[in-house]
Enzyme design. Structure first.
Site, mmCIF file in Angstrom:
data_model
loop_
_atom_site.group_PDB
_atom_site.id
_atom_site.type_symbol
_atom_site.label_atom_id
_atom_site.label_comp_id
_atom_site.label_asym_id
_atom_site.label_seq_id
_atom_site.Cartn_x
_atom_site.Cartn_y
_atom_site.Cartn_z
ATOM 1 N N LYS A 69 0.800 -1.236 0.000
ATOM 2 C CA LYS A 69 0.000 0.000 0.000
ATOM 3 C C LYS A 69 0.829 1.281 0.000
ATOM 4 O O LYS A 69 0.405 2.289 -0.561
ATOM 5 C CB LYS A 69 -0.903 0.032 1.234
ATOM 6 C CG LYS A 69 -2.057 -0.918 1.196
ATOM 7 C CD LYS A 69 -2.969 -0.537 2.329
ATOM 8 C CE LYS A 69 -3.897 -1.620 2.753
ATOM 9 N NZ LYS A 69 -4.921 -1.086 3.660
ATOM 10 N N ASN A 89 -4.967 2.227 -1.714
ATOM 11 C CA ASN A 89 -5.590 0.893 -1.724
ATOM 12 C C ASN A 89 -6.390 0.619 -2.989
ATOM 13 O O ASN A 89 -6.904 -0.480 -3.169
ATOM 14 C CB ASN A 89 -6.445 0.657 -0.460
ATOM 15 C CG ASN A 89 -7.789 1.358 -0.513
ATOM 16 O OD1 ASN A 89 -8.015 2.226 -1.347
ATOM 17 N ND2 ASN A 89 -8.681 0.987 0.378
ATOM 18 N N ASP A 102 -10.399 3.909 2.338
ATOM 19 C CA ASP A 102 -10.645 3.513 3.737
ATOM 20 C C ASP A 102 -11.370 4.599 4.542
ATOM 21 O O ASP A 102 -12.278 4.303 5.308
ATOM 22 C CB ASP A 102 -9.328 3.172 4.446
ATOM 23 C CG ASP A 102 -8.814 1.800 4.059
ATOM 24 O OD1 ASP A 102 -9.613 0.974 3.569
ATOM 25 O OD2 ASP A 102 -7.608 1.554 4.251
ATOM 26 N N ALA A 127 -2.132 4.483 15.862
ATOM 27 C CA ALA A 127 -1.478 5.519 15.055
ATOM 28 C C ALA A 127 -0.840 4.939 13.792
ATOM 29 O O ALA A 127 0.059 5.533 13.220
ATOM 30 C CB ALA A 127 -0.426 6.248 15.892
#
Ligand code: ATR
Length: 281
Positions: A69, A89, A102, A127
């Protein structure tokens, strides 16, 4: 009919990806018999070549999963969302634009569950990449966001990155103890804590009282009800698992490639069935 319109997912390994069954079920339901979604295993050292193959063979676009990614950003044109989240993605080969679905998939799922976002205090746990997508989406939707992470320096890096890449300001960093008294309405788990098989672990320490009447959104979808979700439910709260986000981030890619809105409920149902049957093995 021989499929002439192909899309797919590249990853390594990719065999466990649920995307092919989700997208192929949608193609079938819509009578899109000339479309097919494939899983393609591409080792990291040949990512560039592995990307060229589907493009040269007429694929319309691909999803990108772990571990590609971030690395793929070098070979496509990342849009603002991908740059802010720091990962691609979804790629559309017709434009070579790489995006990230996302954040929108997450926000769309919150909205589908009638969870208020604008003006609300929202606590994000984690995170990593998932947290970057969540914080980007939440800040864009007008939430007041605080971040708690096991490694505080990673949370600081996330805040710096979102400021530099998307101009997002006002994010707060906290300890979990501080967050417990902050008055958030929504807690979003973007860590991998609680993921199968560590099903009894929760990112909310058992020693810290769980605030009553909150909503938890857990990006973990295996198991369907995580330990964090159980803690929330035991304190008069509401808990939502991450399967809807998985379906909705896929639905955005689907529509981008095909121009057709897919049947999201069906996609979510086939994901659920696949997870349940995997669990029986
Ligand atoms: P992703 O891209 O899916 O978000 P990641 O970048 O590996 O994955 O991030 C995983 C997140 O889960 C991180 O926030 C990680 O905390 P650290 O930054 O401190 O590593 C968090 N995480 C993983 N295991 C954890 C654990 N046992 N306790 C607390 N946090 C954990």
């Amino acid at each position: 009919m021989v499929p002439t319109k192909r899309v797919g997912v590249i990853g390594f390994p990719v065999e466990h990806s649920l995307s092919p069954i989700m997208h192929n079920a949608a193609f079938k339901a819509l009578g899109m018999d000339d479309w097919q979604y494939d899983a393609m295993s591409i080792p990291p050292d040949i990512l560039r070549l592995g990307l060229r193959e589907p493009r040269d063979h007429g694929y319309i676009g691909i999803n990108v999963t772990v571990p590609h990614k971030e690395a793929i950003m070098e070979y496509v044109r990342p849009d603002e969302k991908a740059r802010a989240i720091g990962a691609v993605n979804t790629v559309d080969f017709r434009s070579n634009i790489g995006t990230n679905t996302d954040a929108d998939g997450f926000i769309n799922d919150l909205r589908a569950h009638d969870v208020s976002i604008a003006g609300e205090r929202v606590l994000v746990l984690g995170a990593g990449g998932a947290a970057r997508a969540a914080v980007y989406g939440l800040a864009g939707a007008g939430a007041e966001v605080a971040i708690v992470n096991r490694t505080p320096s990673r949370a600081e890096a996330l805040v710096r990155h979102l400021h530099a890449s998307a101009g997002i300001d006002g994010l707060r960093l906290m300890t979990l103890d501080e967050a417990a008294g902050w008055g958030m309405t929504l807690i979003v788990n973007c860590t991998s804590v609680g993921l199968h098989p560590q099903v009894d672990q929760s990112p909310w320490s058992q020693n810290l009282p769980f605030p009553a009447g909150r909503t938890v959104y857990d990006m973990v979808y295996r198991p369907a009800t995580t330990a964090l979700m159980r803690q929330c439910l035991a304190h008069d709260g509401r808990a939502i698992g991450g399967l809807g986000m998985l379906a909705r981030q896929g639905a955005i890619s689907f529509e981008l490639w095909t121009g057709v809105a897919p049947p999201i409920d069906l996609m979510q149902r086939v994901l659920q069935d696949a997870l349940e049957s995997a669990h029986k093995d």
